[in-house]
Scaffold this motif. Sequence first.
Motif, PDB file in Angstrom:
ATOM      1  N   ALA A   1     -40.476  43.707  -5.958  1.00  0.00           N
ATOM      2  CA  ALA A   1     -40.526  43.548  -7.403  1.00  0.00           C
ATOM      3  C   ALA A   1     -41.534  42.471  -7.774  1.00  0.00           C
ATOM      4  O   ALA A   1     -41.585  41.412  -7.157  1.00  0.00           O
ATOM      5  CB  ALA A   1     -39.143  43.189  -7.922  1.00  0.00           C
ATOM      6  N   VAL A   2     -42.339  42.761  -8.787  1.00  0.00           N
ATOM      7  CA  VAL A   2     -43.348  41.819  -9.257  1.00  0.00           C
ATOM      8  C   VAL A   2     -43.088  41.563 -10.735  1.00  0.00           C
ATOM      9  O   VAL A   2     -43.107  42.503 -11.543  1.00  0.00           O
ATOM     10  CB  VAL A   2     -44.767  42.373  -9.052  1.00  0.00           C
ATOM     11  CG1 VAL A   2     -45.790  41.404  -9.614  1.00  0.00           C
ATOM     12  CG2 VAL A   2     -45.039  42.641  -7.583  1.00  0.00           C
ATOM     13  N   ALA A   3     -42.819  40.323 -11.087  1.00  0.00           N
ATOM     14  CA  ALA A   3     -42.494  39.993 -12.470  1.00  0.00           C
ATOM     15  C   ALA A   3     -43.495  38.998 -13.032  1.00  0.00           C
ATOM     16  O   ALA A   3     -43.808  37.987 -12.403  1.00  0.00           O
ATOM     17  CB  ALA A   3     -41.088  39.412 -12.554  1.00  0.00           C
ATOM     18  N   VAL A   4     -44.008  39.292 -14.227  1.00  0.00           N
ATOM     19  CA  VAL A   4     -44.859  38.362 -14.965  1.00  0.00           C
ATOM     20  C   VAL A   4     -43.947  37.457 -15.779  1.00  0.00           C
ATOM     21  O   VAL A   4     -43.082  37.940 -16.534  1.00  0.00           O
ATOM     22  CB  VAL A   4     -45.826  39.121 -15.892  1.00  0.00           C
ATOM     23  CG1 VAL A   4     -46.645  38.145 -16.733  1.00  0.00           C
ATOM     24  CG2 VAL A   4     -46.734  40.030 -15.078  1.00  0.00           C
ATOM     25  N   VAL A   5     -44.103  36.160 -15.635  1.00  0.00           N
ATOM     26  CA  VAL A   5     -43.279  35.213 -16.388  1.00  0.00           C
ATOM     27  C   VAL A   5     -43.702  35.234 -17.859  1.00  0.00           C
ATOM     28  O   VAL A   5     -44.878  35.083 -18.183  1.00  0.00           O
ATOM     29  CB  VAL A   5     -43.413  33.791 -15.819  1.00  0.00           C
ATOM     30  CG1 VAL A   5     -42.614  32.795 -16.666  1.00  0.00           C
ATOM     31  CG2 VAL A   5     -42.952  33.745 -14.367  1.00  0.00           C
ATOM     32  N   ASN A   6     -42.731  35.451 -18.732  1.00  0.00           N
ATOM     33  CA  ASN A   6     -42.970  35.414 -20.175  1.00  0.00           C
ATOM     34  C   ASN A   6     -44.087  36.377 -20.593  1.00  0.00           C
ATOM     35  O   ASN A   6     -44.944  36.047 -21.410  1.00  0.00           O
ATOM     36  CB  ASN A   6     -43.303  33.980 -20.612  1.00  0.00           C
ATOM     37  CG  ASN A   6     -43.150  33.740 -22.107  1.00  0.00           C
ATOM     38  OD1 ASN A   6     -42.422  34.464 -22.792  1.00  0.00           O
ATOM     39  ND2 ASN A   6     -43.848  32.734 -22.601  1.00  0.00           N
ATOM     40  N   GLY A   7     -44.041  37.591 -20.023  1.00  0.00           N
ATOM     41  CA  GLY A   7     -45.084  38.563 -20.323  1.00  0.00           C
ATOM     42  C   GLY A   7     -45.082  39.073 -21.753  1.00  0.00           C
ATOM     43  O   GLY A   7     -46.082  39.606 -22.232  1.00  0.00           O
ATOM     44  N   GLY A   8     -43.959  38.891 -22.440  1.00  0.00           N
ATOM     45  CA  GLY A   8     -43.883  39.277 -23.848  1.00  0.00           C
ATOM     46  C   GLY A   8     -44.095  38.110 -24.790  1.00  0.00           C
ATOM     47  O   GLY A   8     -44.005  38.274 -26.016  1.00  0.00           O
ATOM     48  N   PHE A   9     -44.345  36.913 -24.228  1.00  0.00           N
ATOM     49  CA  PHE A   9     -44.631  35.703 -24.999  1.00  0.00           C
ATOM     50  C   PHE A   9     -43.482  35.330 -25.946  1.00  0.00           C
ATOM     51  O   PHE A   9     -43.704  34.785 -27.026  1.00  0.00           O
ATOM     52  CB  PHE A   9     -45.937  35.853 -25.782  1.00  0.00           C
ATOM     53  CG  PHE A   9     -47.093  36.298 -24.926  1.00  0.00           C
ATOM     54  CD1 PHE A   9     -47.584  35.479 -23.918  1.00  0.00           C
ATOM     55  CD2 PHE A   9     -47.673  37.542 -25.095  1.00  0.00           C
ATOM     56  CE1 PHE A   9     -48.635  35.885 -23.106  1.00  0.00           C
ATOM     57  CE2 PHE A   9     -48.725  37.962 -24.288  1.00  0.00           C
ATOM     58  CZ  PHE A   9     -49.206  37.133 -23.294  1.00  0.00           C
ATOM     59  N   GLU A  10     -42.249  35.613 -25.509  1.00  0.00           N
ATOM     60  CA  GLU A  10     -41.088  35.311 -26.348  1.00  0.00           C
ATOM     61  C   GLU A  10     -40.678  33.840 -26.301  1.00  0.00           C
ATOM     62  O   GLU A  10     -39.923  33.383 -27.160  1.00  0.00           O
ATOM     63  CB  GLU A  10     -39.906  36.187 -25.926  1.00  0.00           C
ATOM     64  CG  GLU A  10     -40.149  37.680 -26.089  1.00  0.00           C
ATOM     65  CD  GLU A  10     -40.458  38.076 -27.514  1.00  0.00           C
ATOM     66  OE1 GLU A  10     -39.674  37.734 -28.418  1.00  0.00           O
ATOM     67  OE2 GLU A  10     -41.508  38.707 -27.735  1.00  0.00           O
ATOM     68  N   ASP A  11     -41.165  33.102 -25.307  1.00  0.00           N
ATOM     69  CA  ASP A  11     -40.861  31.674 -25.180  1.00  0.00           C
ATOM     70  C   ASP A  11     -42.120  30.847 -25.353  1.00  0.00           C
ATOM     71  O   ASP A  11     -43.141  31.152 -24.734  1.00  0.00           O
ATOM     72  CB  ASP A  11     -40.251  31.377 -23.799  1.00  0.00           C
ATOM     73  CG  ASP A  11     -38.913  32.074 -23.595  1.00  0.00           C
ATOM     74  OD1 ASP A  11     -38.107  32.095 -24.545  1.00  0.00           O
ATOM     75  OD2 ASP A  11     -38.701  32.602 -22.492  1.00  0.00           O
ATOM     76  N   PRO A  12     -42.082  29.807 -26.190  1.00  0.00           N
ATOM     77  CA  PRO A  12     -40.932  29.305 -26.943  1.00  0.00           C
ATOM     78  C   PRO A  12     -40.653  30.157 -28.184  1.00  0.00           C
ATOM     79  O   PRO A  12     -41.440  31.048 -28.516  1.00  0.00           O
ATOM     80  CB  PRO A  12     -41.366  27.895 -27.328  1.00  0.00           C
ATOM     81  CG  PRO A  12     -42.854  28.020 -27.485  1.00  0.00           C
ATOM     82  CD  PRO A  12     -43.278  28.978 -26.399  1.00  0.00           C
ATOM     83  N   SER A  13     -39.571  29.823 -28.859  1.00  0.00           N
ATOM     84  CA  SER A  13     -39.164  30.625 -30.014  1.00  0.00           C
ATOM     85  C   SER A  13     -40.118  30.469 -31.188  1.00  0.00           C
ATOM     86  O   SER A  13     -40.310  31.380 -31.977  1.00  0.00           O
ATOM     87  CB  SER A  13     -37.740  30.261 -30.437  1.00  0.00           C
ATOM     88  OG  SER A  13     -37.647  28.875 -30.728  1.00  0.00           O
ATOM     89  N   GLY A  14     -40.743  29.280 -31.323  1.00  0.00           N
ATOM     90  CA  GLY A  14     -41.708  29.076 -32.400  1.00  0.00           C
ATOM     91  C   GLY A  14     -41.060  29.025 -33.769  1.00  0.00           C
ATOM     92  O   GLY A  14     -39.854  29.188 -33.927  1.00  0.00           O
TER      93      GLY A  14
END
Length: 207
Positions: free
Chosen positions: A21-34
């Motif tokens: 399994a290969v996972a991109v960290v925060n690939g959806g840019f949901e963090d931080p909440s902003g």
Amino acid sequence: MSIRTIVAALAMTTIASTAGAVAVVNGGFEDPSGSGSFNTYSAGSTALTGWTISGASIDHITNYWQNSEGQRSIDMQGNGGNATISQSVSGFSVGQSYTLMFDMAGNPAGNPAVKKLIASIGGTSGSYTFDKTGKTLSDMGWETMTLSFVAGATTLSLAFSADNSGTSFGPALDNVRIVDAPAVPLPAAGFLLIGAIGGLGLMRRKG
């Protein structure tokens, strides 16, 4: 070579690749909440979880425009200049084929009409364009882009860079992910051959 070995070798060609399994960290840019419409992060900022920012600044979009996936995305040119975001991604199987996928659009609020973005992973890179003509903040027209590559190491550097001049209205980026490249199934004739060889094996044992 034994019949059993031949059958096993042919059967293996029907099995999909099973890289780790290969996972991109925060690939959806949901963090931080902003908060608010967007937040601007300068080079060197560690605010965008999992990513290193270099070059110019980026805008972390919350509700300024229609995001592709989730609640947030990125404008790769915050206050002008070309920004780069990068991270190290682990979990690859050396020699395995993968596909980098990401959603791209363009800030429709200003020129240039055609936004340019460079994606790279390991030693493979690609240039991508998006024409924002006719697009709006509420209808961004997101498109999924792909980049195929073969892993040369278990950990690879992933990066995205804006490739435009003199603008704060850059390419938009969201939903970054990496998937295994699909395996090629064995043609029907291959299954017939497996069956025939297996039948010969049974006949040999009975003889």
